[in-house]
Motif scaffolding. Structure first.
Motif, PDB file in Angstrom:
ATOM      1  N   LYS A   1       0.826  -1.210   0.000  1.00 43.59           N
ATOM      2  CA  LYS A   1       0.000   0.000   0.000  1.00 43.59           C
ATOM      3  C   LYS A   1       0.860   1.260   0.000  1.00 43.59           C
ATOM      4  CE  LYS A   1      -3.892  -2.088   2.394  1.00 43.59           C
ATOM      5  NZ  LYS A   1      -4.626  -2.167   3.661  1.00 43.59           N
ATOM      6  N   MET A   2       1.867   1.264   0.866  1.00 42.78           N
ATOM      7  CA  MET A   2       2.747   2.430   0.952  1.00 42.78           C
ATOM      8  C   MET A   2       3.532   2.622  -0.342  1.00 42.78           C
ATOM      9  SD  MET A   2       2.378   4.045   3.821  1.00 42.78           S
ATOM     10  CE  MET A   2       3.877   5.007   3.862  1.00 42.78           C
ATOM     11  N   PHE A   3       3.960   1.525  -0.952  1.00 39.58           N
ATOM     12  CA  PHE A   3       4.709   1.628  -2.207  1.00 39.58           C
ATOM     13  C   PHE A   3       3.856   2.272  -3.292  1.00 39.58           C
ATOM     14  CE2 PHE A   3       6.303   0.129  -6.279  1.00 39.58           C
ATOM     15  CZ  PHE A   3       7.644   0.438  -6.163  1.00 39.58           C
ATOM     16  N   ARG A   4       2.586   1.880  -3.347  1.00 39.16           N
ATOM     17  CA  ARG A   4       1.683   2.487  -4.339  1.00 39.16           C
ATOM     18  C   ARG A   4       1.507   3.988  -4.084  1.00 39.16           C
ATOM     19  NH1 ARG A   4      -1.109  -2.473  -3.703  1.00 39.16           N
ATOM     20  NH2 ARG A   4      -2.589  -1.536  -2.258  1.00 39.16           N
ATOM     21  N   LEU A   5       1.519   4.374  -2.802  1.00 41.47           N
ATOM     22  CA  LEU A   5       1.330   5.782  -2.451  1.00 41.47           C
ATOM     23  C   LEU A   5       2.580   6.634  -2.633  1.00 41.47           C
ATOM     24  CD1 LEU A   5      -0.787   5.424   0.810  1.00 41.47           C
ATOM     25  CD2 LEU A   5      -1.566   6.366  -1.367  1.00 41.47           C
ATOM     26  N   VAL A   6       3.727   6.109  -2.161  1.00 39.90           N
ATOM     27  CA  VAL A   6       4.931   6.950  -2.111  1.00 39.90           C
ATOM     28  C   VAL A   6       6.082   6.454  -2.977  1.00 39.90           C
ATOM     29  CG1 VAL A   6       4.351   7.783   0.189  1.00 39.90           C
ATOM     30  CG2 VAL A   6       5.879   5.821  -0.041  1.00 39.90           C
ATOM     31  N   GLY A   7       5.916   5.295  -3.605  1.00 44.36           N
ATOM     32  CA  GLY A   7       6.985   4.780  -4.457  1.00 44.36           C
ATOM     33  C   GLY A   7       8.151   4.238  -3.648  1.00 44.36           C
ATOM     34  N   GLU A   8       9.343   4.403  -4.173  1.00 41.75           N
ATOM     35  CA  GLU A   8      10.546   3.821  -3.572  1.00 41.75           C
ATOM     36  C   GLU A   8      11.132   4.671  -2.447  1.00 41.75           C
ATOM     37  OE1 GLU A   8      13.310   2.876  -6.657  1.00 41.75           O
ATOM     38  OE2 GLU A   8      11.998   1.378  -7.528  1.00 41.75           O
ATOM     39  N   ARG A   9      10.296   5.230  -1.638  1.00 40.61           N
ATOM     40  CA  ARG A   9      10.757   6.012  -0.483  1.00 40.61           C
ATOM     41  C   ARG A   9      10.793   5.086   0.726  1.00 40.61           C
ATOM     42  NH1 ARG A   9       7.392  11.377  -0.386  1.00 40.61           N
ATOM     43  NH2 ARG A   9       8.932  11.880   1.204  1.00 40.61           N
ATOM     44  N   TRP A  10      11.830   4.225   0.728  1.00 39.31           N
ATOM     45  CA  TRP A  10      11.935   3.133   1.682  1.00 39.31           C
ATOM     46  C   TRP A  10      11.966   3.611   3.127  1.00 39.31           C
ATOM     47  CZ3 TRP A  10      10.249  -0.412  -1.153  1.00 39.31           C
ATOM     48  CH2 TRP A  10      10.656  -0.570  -2.470  1.00 39.31           C
ATOM     49  N   SER A  11      12.652   4.713   3.395  1.00 38.02           N
ATOM     50  CA  SER A  11      12.725   5.190   4.780  1.00 38.02           C
ATOM     51  C   SER A  11      11.358   5.647   5.277  1.00 38.02           C
ATOM     52  CB  SER A  11      13.757   6.306   4.924  1.00 38.02           C
ATOM     53  OG  SER A  11      13.426   7.393   4.092  1.00 38.02           O
ATOM     54  N   LEU A  12      10.563   6.215   4.395  1.00 38.85           N
ATOM     55  CA  LEU A  12       9.214   6.629   4.764  1.00 38.85           C
ATOM     56  C   LEU A  12       8.349   5.402   5.065  1.00 38.85           C
ATOM     57  CD1 LEU A  12       7.357   9.104   5.035  1.00 38.85           C
ATOM     58  CD2 LEU A  12       6.750   8.790   2.646  1.00 38.85           C
ATOM     59  N   ILE A  13       8.487   4.369   4.248  1.00 37.04           N
ATOM     60  CA  ILE A  13       7.743   3.131   4.472  1.00 37.04           C
ATOM     61  C   ILE A  13       8.201   2.483   5.778  1.00 37.04           C
ATOM     62  CG2 ILE A  13       7.282   0.813   3.578  1.00 37.04           C
ATOM     63  CD1 ILE A  13       7.608   2.056   0.726  1.00 37.04           C
ATOM     64  N   ALA A  14       9.508   2.444   6.007  1.00 44.60           N
ATOM     65  CA  ALA A  14      10.054   1.829   7.222  1.00 44.60           C
ATOM     66  C   ALA A  14       9.577   2.548   8.478  1.00 44.60           C
ATOM     67  CB  ALA A  14      11.578   1.823   7.171  1.00 44.60           C
ATOM     68  N   GLY A  15       9.334   3.830   8.372  1.00 46.78           N
ATOM     69  CA  GLY A  15       8.847   4.592   9.508  1.00 46.78           C
ATOM     70  C   GLY A  15       7.470   4.149   9.974  1.00 46.78           C
ATOM     71  N   ARG A  16       6.744   3.462   9.115  1.00 47.91           N
ATOM     72  CA  ARG A  16       5.401   2.968   9.452  1.00 47.91           C
ATOM     73  C   ARG A  16       5.415   1.537   9.980  1.00 47.91           C
ATOM     74  NH1 ARG A  16       2.250   7.275   9.916  1.00 47.91           N
ATOM     75  NH2 ARG A  16       2.486   8.654   8.153  1.00 47.91           N
ATOM     76  N   ILE A  17       6.587   0.876   9.918  1.00 47.25           N
ATOM     77  CA  ILE A  17       6.674  -0.515  10.347  1.00 47.25           C
ATOM     78  C   ILE A  17       7.726  -0.630  11.448  1.00 47.25           C
ATOM     79  CG2 ILE A  17       7.092  -2.890   9.618  1.00 47.25           C
ATOM     80  CD1 ILE A  17       6.335  -2.029   6.789  1.00 47.25           C
ATOM     81  N   PRO A  18       7.296  -0.725  12.698  1.00 42.03           N
ATOM     82  CA  PRO A  18       8.244  -0.795  13.815  1.00 42.03           C
ATOM     83  C   PRO A  18       9.198  -1.979  13.685  1.00 42.03           C
ATOM     84  CG  PRO A  18       6.002  -0.524  14.616  1.00 42.03           C
ATOM     85  CD  PRO A  18       5.911  -0.785  13.140  1.00 42.03           C
ATOM     86  N   GLY A  19      10.464  -1.721  13.947  1.00 42.37           N
ATOM     87  CA  GLY A  19      11.465  -2.786  13.932  1.00 42.37           C
ATOM     88  C   GLY A  19      12.035  -3.117  12.571  1.00 42.37           C
TER      89      GLY A  19
END
Length: 77
Positions: A37-55
C-alpha cells in the motif's frame, strides 16, 4: 592474545547472524500488505515506508521488495 582471538570469534558470529537475517527476510502478511500500500502511495521512499513498520529498516524493506518484485518485472519484458 586471548582477547584478540575472542574478538575475532565474536565478529565472525555477528557476520553469520547478519547473513542469516539477510537471507530470510521474513515479513508478516500485515507488513507485506502495508509495504504494498505504501509503495503504491509513495513509491521507492523506503525510509518513509520503514517509519510505518516498527522494527524494520529501510534497507530490509527495499531488499524484500526488490527480491519479490524484480523477478516478476524482468519476466514481463
Amino acid at each position: 592474545m586471548g582477547d584478540l582471538a575472542q574478538t575475532t570469534i565474536d565478529n565472525n558470529e555477528e557476520t553469520k547472524e547478519e547473513k542469516s537475517q539477510d537471507s530470510k527476510l521474513e515479513f508478516s502478511e500485515d507488513e507485506v500488505s502495508l509495504i504494498a500500500k505504501m509503495f503504491r502511495l509513495v513509491g521507492e521512499r523506503w525510509s518513509l515506508i520503514a517509519g510505518r513498520i516498527p522494527g524494520r529498516t529501510a534497507e530490509e524493506i527495499e531488499k524484500y521488495w526488490t527480491s519479490r518484485h524484480t523477478s516478476a518485472t524482468s519476466n514481463e519484458k
